[in-house]
Design an enzyme around this catalytic site. Structure first.
Site, PDB file in Angstrom:
ATOM      1  N   VAL A  79      -4.973  -3.558  15.955  1.00 57.92           N
ATOM      2  CA  VAL A  79      -6.361  -3.868  16.278  1.00 57.92           C
ATOM      3  C   VAL A  79      -7.212  -3.375  15.110  1.00 57.92           C
ATOM      4  O   VAL A  79      -7.244  -2.174  14.825  1.00 57.92           O
ATOM      5  CB  VAL A  79      -6.815  -3.141  17.559  1.00 57.92           C
ATOM      6  CG1 VAL A  79      -8.228  -3.573  17.946  1.00 57.92           C
ATOM      7  CG2 VAL A  79      -5.845  -3.389  18.700  1.00 57.92           C
ATOM      8  N   VAL A  81     -10.955  -4.207  12.620  1.00 57.33           N
ATOM      9  CA  VAL A  81     -12.127  -4.983  12.199  1.00 57.33           C
ATOM     10  C   VAL A  81     -12.545  -4.422  10.843  1.00 57.33           C
ATOM     11  O   VAL A  81     -12.639  -3.187  10.679  1.00 57.33           O
ATOM     12  CB  VAL A  81     -13.276  -4.865  13.234  1.00 57.33           C
ATOM     13  CG1 VAL A  81     -14.548  -5.536  12.730  1.00 57.33           C
ATOM     14  CG2 VAL A  81     -12.852  -5.469  14.567  1.00 57.33           C
ATOM     15  N   ARG A  87     -18.784  -2.908  14.673  1.00 51.09           N
ATOM     16  CA  ARG A  87     -19.873  -2.648  15.631  1.00 51.09           C
ATOM     17  C   ARG A  87     -20.830  -3.839  15.778  1.00 51.09           C
ATOM     18  O   ARG A  87     -22.026  -3.695  15.872  1.00 51.09           O
ATOM     19  CB  ARG A  87     -20.691  -1.394  15.249  1.00 51.09           C
ATOM     20  CG  ARG A  87     -19.874  -0.145  15.028  1.00 51.09           C
ATOM     21  CD  ARG A  87     -19.084   0.338  16.232  1.00 51.09           C
ATOM     22  NE  ARG A  87     -18.372   1.543  15.874  1.00 51.09           N
ATOM     23  CZ  ARG A  87     -17.114   1.551  15.368  1.00 51.09           C
ATOM     24  NH1 ARG A  87     -16.443   0.409  15.236  1.00 51.09           N
ATOM     25  NH2 ARG A  87     -16.554   2.682  15.041  1.00 51.09           N
ATOM     26  N   ARG A  88     -20.225  -5.015  15.758  1.00 47.83           N
ATOM     27  CA  ARG A  88     -21.015  -6.217  16.053  1.00 47.83           C
ATOM     28  C   ARG A  88     -20.355  -7.029  17.148  1.00 47.83           C
ATOM     29  O   ARG A  88     -20.606  -8.228  17.255  1.00 47.83           O
ATOM     30  CB  ARG A  88     -21.057  -7.123  14.834  1.00 47.83           C
ATOM     31  CG  ARG A  88     -21.752  -6.599  13.651  1.00 47.83           C
ATOM     32  CD  ARG A  88     -21.927  -7.821  12.750  1.00 47.83           C
ATOM     33  NE  ARG A  88     -22.014  -7.447  11.379  1.00 47.83           N
ATOM     34  CZ  ARG A  88     -21.915  -8.339  10.394  1.00 47.83           C
ATOM     35  NH1 ARG A  88     -21.704  -9.613  10.648  1.00 47.83           N
ATOM     36  NH2 ARG A  88     -22.044  -7.941   9.151  1.00 47.83           N
ATOM     37  N   GLY A  89     -19.434  -6.435  17.858  1.00 47.92           N
ATOM     38  CA  GLY A  89     -18.827  -7.148  18.978  1.00 47.92           C
ATOM     39  C   GLY A  89     -17.544  -7.887  18.636  1.00 47.92           C
ATOM     40  O   GLY A  89     -16.981  -8.575  19.496  1.00 47.92           O
ATOM     41  N   TYR A 120     -10.876   2.790  24.001  1.00 47.71           N
ATOM     42  CA  TYR A 120     -10.322   1.756  24.859  1.00 47.71           C
ATOM     43  C   TYR A 120     -10.669   1.805  26.338  1.00 47.71           C
ATOM     44  O   TYR A 120     -10.405   0.857  27.048  1.00 47.71           O
ATOM     45  CB  TYR A 120      -8.797   1.719  24.683  1.00 47.71           C
ATOM     46  CG  TYR A 120      -8.425   1.168  23.321  1.00 47.71           C
ATOM     47  CD1 TYR A 120      -8.528  -0.194  23.071  1.00 47.71           C
ATOM     48  CD2 TYR A 120      -8.027   1.990  22.282  1.00 47.71           C
ATOM     49  CE1 TYR A 120      -8.226  -0.723  21.821  1.00 47.71           C
ATOM     50  CE2 TYR A 120      -7.717   1.471  21.030  1.00 47.71           C
ATOM     51  CZ  TYR A 120      -7.823   0.122  20.807  1.00 47.71           C
ATOM     52  OH  TYR A 120      -7.538  -0.396  19.573  1.00 47.71           O
ATOM     53  N   PHE A 410       3.080   2.596  18.587  1.00 52.25           N
ATOM     54  CA  PHE A 410       3.022   1.258  18.002  1.00 52.25           C
ATOM     55  C   PHE A 410       1.572   0.890  17.678  1.00 52.25           C
ATOM     56  O   PHE A 410       0.666   1.613  18.078  1.00 52.25           O
ATOM     57  CB  PHE A 410       3.637   0.225  18.949  1.00 52.25           C
ATOM     58  CG  PHE A 410       3.134   0.300  20.368  1.00 52.25           C
ATOM     59  CD1 PHE A 410       3.638   1.252  21.241  1.00 52.25           C
ATOM     60  CD2 PHE A 410       2.138  -0.561  20.824  1.00 52.25           C
ATOM     61  CE1 PHE A 410       3.165   1.335  22.550  1.00 52.25           C
ATOM     62  CE2 PHE A 410       1.663  -0.478  22.134  1.00 52.25           C
ATOM     63  CZ  PHE A 410       2.182   0.474  22.992  1.00 52.25           C
TER      64      PHE A 410
HETATM   65  C1  LIG Z   1     -11.686   0.000  16.700  1.00 49.14           C
HETATM   66  C2  LIG Z   1     -12.343  -1.209  16.054  1.00 49.14           C
HETATM   67  C3  LIG Z   1     -11.324  -2.354  16.061  1.00 49.14           C
HETATM   68  C4  LIG Z   1     -13.569  -1.610  16.878  1.00 49.14           C
HETATM   69  O1  LIG Z   1     -14.066  -2.838  16.388  1.00 49.14           O
HETATM   70  P1  LIG Z   1     -15.634  -3.196  16.441  1.00 49.14           P
HETATM   71  O2  LIG Z   1     -15.730  -4.650  16.104  1.00 49.14           O
HETATM   72  O3  LIG Z   1     -16.410  -2.233  15.656  1.00 49.14           O
HETATM   73  O4  LIG Z   1     -15.943  -2.993  17.988  1.00 49.14           O
HETATM   74  P2  LIG Z   1     -17.188  -3.604  18.802  1.00 49.14           P
HETATM   75  O5  LIG Z   1     -18.342  -3.805  17.882  1.00 49.14           O
HETATM   76  O6  LIG Z   1     -16.743  -4.779  19.562  1.00 49.14           O
HETATM   77  O7  LIG Z   1     -17.453  -2.390  19.768  1.00 49.14           O
HETATM   78  C5  LIG Z   1     -17.335  -2.455  21.152  1.00 49.14           C
HETATM   79  C6  LIG Z   1     -17.803  -1.151  21.741  1.00 49.14           C
HETATM   80  O8  LIG Z   1     -16.889  -0.119  21.381  1.00 49.14           O
HETATM   81  C7  LIG Z   1     -17.548   0.910  20.653  1.00 49.14           C
HETATM   82  N1  LIG Z   1     -16.614   1.344  19.625  1.00 49.14           N
HETATM   83  C8  LIG Z   1     -15.720   0.579  18.981  1.00 49.14           C
HETATM   84  N2  LIG Z   1     -14.982   1.309  18.135  1.00 49.14           N
HETATM   85  C9  LIG Z   1     -15.422   2.573  18.259  1.00 49.14           C
HETATM   86  C10 LIG Z   1     -15.049   3.785  17.636  1.00 49.14           C
HETATM   87  N3  LIG Z   1     -14.059   3.825  16.703  1.00 49.14           N
HETATM   88  N4  LIG Z   1     -15.700   4.899  18.000  1.00 49.14           N
HETATM   89  C11 LIG Z   1     -16.680   4.859  18.922  1.00 49.14           C
HETATM   90  N5  LIG Z   1     -17.077   3.732  19.537  1.00 49.14           N
HETATM   91  C12 LIG Z   1     -16.448   2.597  19.210  1.00 49.14           C
HETATM   92  C13 LIG Z   1     -18.765   0.253  20.096  1.00 49.14           C
HETATM   93  O9  LIG Z   1     -19.773   1.176  19.817  1.00 49.14           O
HETATM   94  C14 LIG Z   1     -19.147  -0.689  21.215  1.00 49.14           C
HETATM   95  O10 LIG Z   1     -19.777   0.063  22.247  1.00 49.14           O
HETATM   96  P3  LIG Z   1     -20.543  -0.608  23.486  1.00 49.14           P
HETATM   97  O11 LIG Z   1     -19.507  -0.790  24.547  1.00 49.14           O
HETATM   98  O12 LIG Z   1     -21.554   0.417  23.838  1.00 49.14           O
HETATM   99  O13 LIG Z   1     -21.105  -1.893  23.001  1.00 49.14           O
HETATM  100  C15 LIG Z   1     -12.798  -0.875  14.606  1.00 49.14           C
HETATM  101  O14 LIG Z   1     -13.655   0.223  14.648  1.00 49.14           O
HETATM  102  C16 LIG Z   1     -11.669  -0.560  13.622  1.00 49.14           C
HETATM  103  O15 LIG Z   1     -11.079  -1.468  13.032  1.00 49.14           O
HETATM  104  N6  LIG Z   1     -11.356   0.752  13.405  1.00 49.14           N
HETATM  105  C17 LIG Z   1     -10.375   1.184  12.438  1.00 49.14           C
HETATM  106  C18 LIG Z   1      -8.970   0.803  12.860  1.00 49.14           C
HETATM  107  C19 LIG Z   1      -8.645   1.320  14.234  1.00 49.14           C
HETATM  108  O16 LIG Z   1      -8.800   2.491  14.511  1.00 49.14           O
HETATM  109  N7  LIG Z   1      -8.174   0.433  15.120  1.00 49.14           N
HETATM  110  C20 LIG Z   1      -7.771   0.779  16.458  1.00 49.14           C
HETATM  111  C21 LIG Z   1      -6.291   0.799  16.478  1.00 49.14           C
HETATM  112  S1  LIG Z   1      -5.586   1.489  17.949  1.00 49.14           S
END
Ligand SMILES: CC(C)(COP(=O)(O)OP(=O)(O)OC[C@H]1O[C@@H](n2cnc3c(N)ncnc32)[C@H](O)[C@@H]1OP(=O)(O)O)[C@@H](O)C(=O)NCCC(=O)NCCS
Length: 410
Positions: A79, A81, A87-89, A120, A410
C-alpha cells in the site's frame, strides 16, 4: 480519484512507485523480489497525469481460525501513495476498491501487517494478534524441560530445488496448528526464501527443517546471523530469527534450541506471541527480554456472517445479537445473530432483533480470532453492552485457546 486493477505488465511498475512511497532504494531487483512474494493479478492502481501515484496489492492467503478451519483471506500489501499526492484521498480510494474486490471474490476477510499503527482502523481493520520482540543471550537459554518432539533437525541447502517445497510443507502444517496462521500460496515460497528484507535481518536466511519420526517436515526456522568480536576479542555475534514455526510447542522448542545453539552468538532476537509459553520453559525466565509488544495481524471482516460461521466457539449454547457498525463499508455492517451450540459450532446470519452488543467492525475483527477479548475492548470504551450480562457471555463465546499467532509479515 479513480482506482483500477493493474494489467499484469503494470505490476512491476506499481512496485517501483511503491518504493518511492516507502523511501526505499528504487531497484528493479527489489521490485521483482516483492512481486515473486505477492504474485500476480491482485494489484490496484491510481493514475494521475499519466503516472502511477498510488497502489495496493493482495496476496491470496488461507487463514486458520479458532477450531482449525481455514478461510480465504486477502493479504493486503504494497500500500503506497507517492509523497506528492499523499493525504488527498488516494489511499482511502484504494482501500475501498480493494475491499469491494475482496467481497466480489467471496473472501470473507482481509488481513494486513501495518507499517504504522494509526492508519488502518479507519478502514475497519482491527488488531487481532500481538507480537513481542524478544532478545535472549543464548548462554541463558537453558530449558527446564528439554524439547521432546522426537524426529530430527537439519540445516537445509537453500540452493536445492526441494527445499522450497519442504519449507512450504512444514509451514503449511505449522500454521494450521494455531488460529491466526496464514497459509501462503505455494508459488510464493521461493520468493520468501530468496528475500533479503530487513525483517529477516538482511542477507539470505539459513533454513533449518524439523522432520517428524516419518521424515516429513513439521517445523522450520529461517534465520540470519552476523559474527563480530568485541574490544576484548570475545565473540559478539547476533542472530535474528526471521520465522520459526512448528506443529506443536515441542517442535518449536526444538527449533528455539537450534537458534540458541549457534556458536559465537551473544544475542538471539525473535518475534514471539505476547503470551508465550517459552518464558515459562526457561530456567532463567527473566533473561528473555521483551523489547516491545506490538500489534501484528490486523483483520478486516468483509462478510461478517461467513467469517463468524467459519470459526468454533466456547460458552455454548448461546445466542447473541451483535450490531456491527461499519462506517467505511456499510455493506459489510448490520445486525447479526450468532447462535452457538454446545459442540462449539456457530452460525451467524443477519437479524432484525434488538442487539445485545454494539461494536465497530474493527473491534469484531480484533475479537474474531479469539485472542483480543471483548471485555478488554469494552474496558477501552469500544464495545457497548445493551443486554446486562451479554459482555461476559460474548467473552466466554469468543475467546479461544490457543490464542492466535501469525509468523508471516507481508
Ligand atoms: C499510508 C498511505 C498509503 C496513505 O495514503 P494517503 O493517500 O495519504 O491516504 P488518504 O489521503 O486517503 O488518507 C485517508 C485518511 O487516513 C489518514 N492517514 C493516512 N495515512 C496516514 C498516516 N501515515 N498517518 C496518519 N494518518 C494517516 C489521513 O489523514 C486521512 O484521514 P481522514 O480519515 O481523517 O480523512 C501513505 O501515507 C503512504 O504511502 N505511506 C508510506 C508507505 C506506507 O507506510 N504504506 C502503508 C503500508 S502498510
Amino acid at each position: 480519484v479513480t482506482v483500477r486493477p493493474a494489467a499484469p505488465d503494470e505490476e512491476l511498475g506499481a512496485l517501483t512507485a511503491d518504493s518511492v512511497a516507502f523511501s526505499l532504494p528504487d531497484s528493479t531487483a527489489r521490485a521483482e523480489r516483492d512481486h515473486a512474494i505477492i504474485g500476480s493479478g491482485r494489484f490496484h492502481l491510481v493514475e494521475l497525469d499519466g503516472r502511477v501515484v498510488g497502489n495496493t496489492a493482495a496476496i491470496p492467503f488461507e487463514l486458520t481460525v479458532p477450531g482449525g478451519a481455514t478461510v480465504a483471506a486477502a493479504g493486503v500489501t504494497a500500500v503506497g501513495v507517492v509523497p506528492t499526492h499523499r493525504r488527498r484521498g488516494v489511499g482511502r480510494a484504494l482501500m475501498a476498491a480493494q475491499l469491494d474486490d475482496v467481497a466480489e471474490r467471496g473472501e470473507p476477510v482481509a488481513v494486513l501487517t501495518a507499517s504504522e499503527s494509526q492508519i488502518y482502523r479507519r478502514f475497519g481493520y482491527g488488531v487481532a494478534t500481538l507480537a513481542a520482540h524478544v532478545a535472549i543471550d543464548p548462554r541463558w537459554a537453558a530449558m527446564l524441560v528439554a524439547p521432546r518432539a522426537g524426529g530430527t533437525v537439519r540445516l537445509a541447502d537453500r540452493s536445492r530445488d526441494d527445499v522450497v517445497a519442504l519449507v512450504a510443507e512444514a509451514a503449511h502444517r505449522a500454521v494450521r496448528a494455531r488460529p491466526g496462521g496464514l497459509i501462503r500460496p505455494r508459488s510464493v515460497w521461493a520468493g520468501v526464501l530468496a528475500e533479503e528484507r530487513s525483517f529477516v535481518g538482511g542477507g539470505n536466511p539459513h533454513v533449518v527443517l524439523h522432520l517428524d519420526d516419518e521424515g516429513s517436515p513439521d517445523g522450520y526456522l529461517l534465520y540470519t546471523a552476523t559474527t563480530s568480536w568485541d574490544d576484548g576479542a570475545n565473540p559478539d555475534g547476533r542472530l535474528t530469527v526471521g520465522e520459526l514455526g512448528g506443529v506443536s510447542p515441542e517442535v518449536e522448542a526444538a527449533l528455539v534450541d537450534v537458534a540458541c545453539s549457534v556458536d559465537l552468538m551473544v544475542e538471539v532476537t525473535m518475534w514471539r506471541p505476547a503470551d508465550d509459553w517459552l518464558r515459562h520453559r526457561l530456567v532463567a525466565p527473566r533473561q528473555l527480554r521483551t523489547r516491545m509488544v506490538t500489534d501484528h495481524l490486523w483483520v478486516r471482516l468483509v462478510d461478517v456472517a461467513a467469517a463468524l460461521t467459519a470459526r468454533r466457539y466456547g460458552g455454548g449454547p448461546d445466542r447473541l445479537v451483535l450490531e456491527v457498525v461499519d462506517r467505511f463499508r456499510p455493506a459489510s455492517g448490520g445486525r447479526f445473530a450468532l447462535e452457538v451450540d454446545t459442540d462449539g459450532t456457530g452460525r451467524a446470519e443477519p437479524s432484525g432483533d434488538e442487539p445485545d452488543l454494539v461494536l465497530d467492525v474493527a473491534e469484531l475483527g480484533s475479537a474474531w480470532l479469539g485472542g483480543v477479548r471483548v471485555v478488554d475492548l469494552a474496558a477501552a470504551g469500544l464495545v457497548a453492552e445493551r443486554t446486562p450480562g451479554a459482555l461476559a457471555r460474548a467473552d466466554a463465546v469468543l475467546r479461544w485457546t490457543p490464542t492466535p499467532w501469525c509468523t508471516a509479515r507481508f
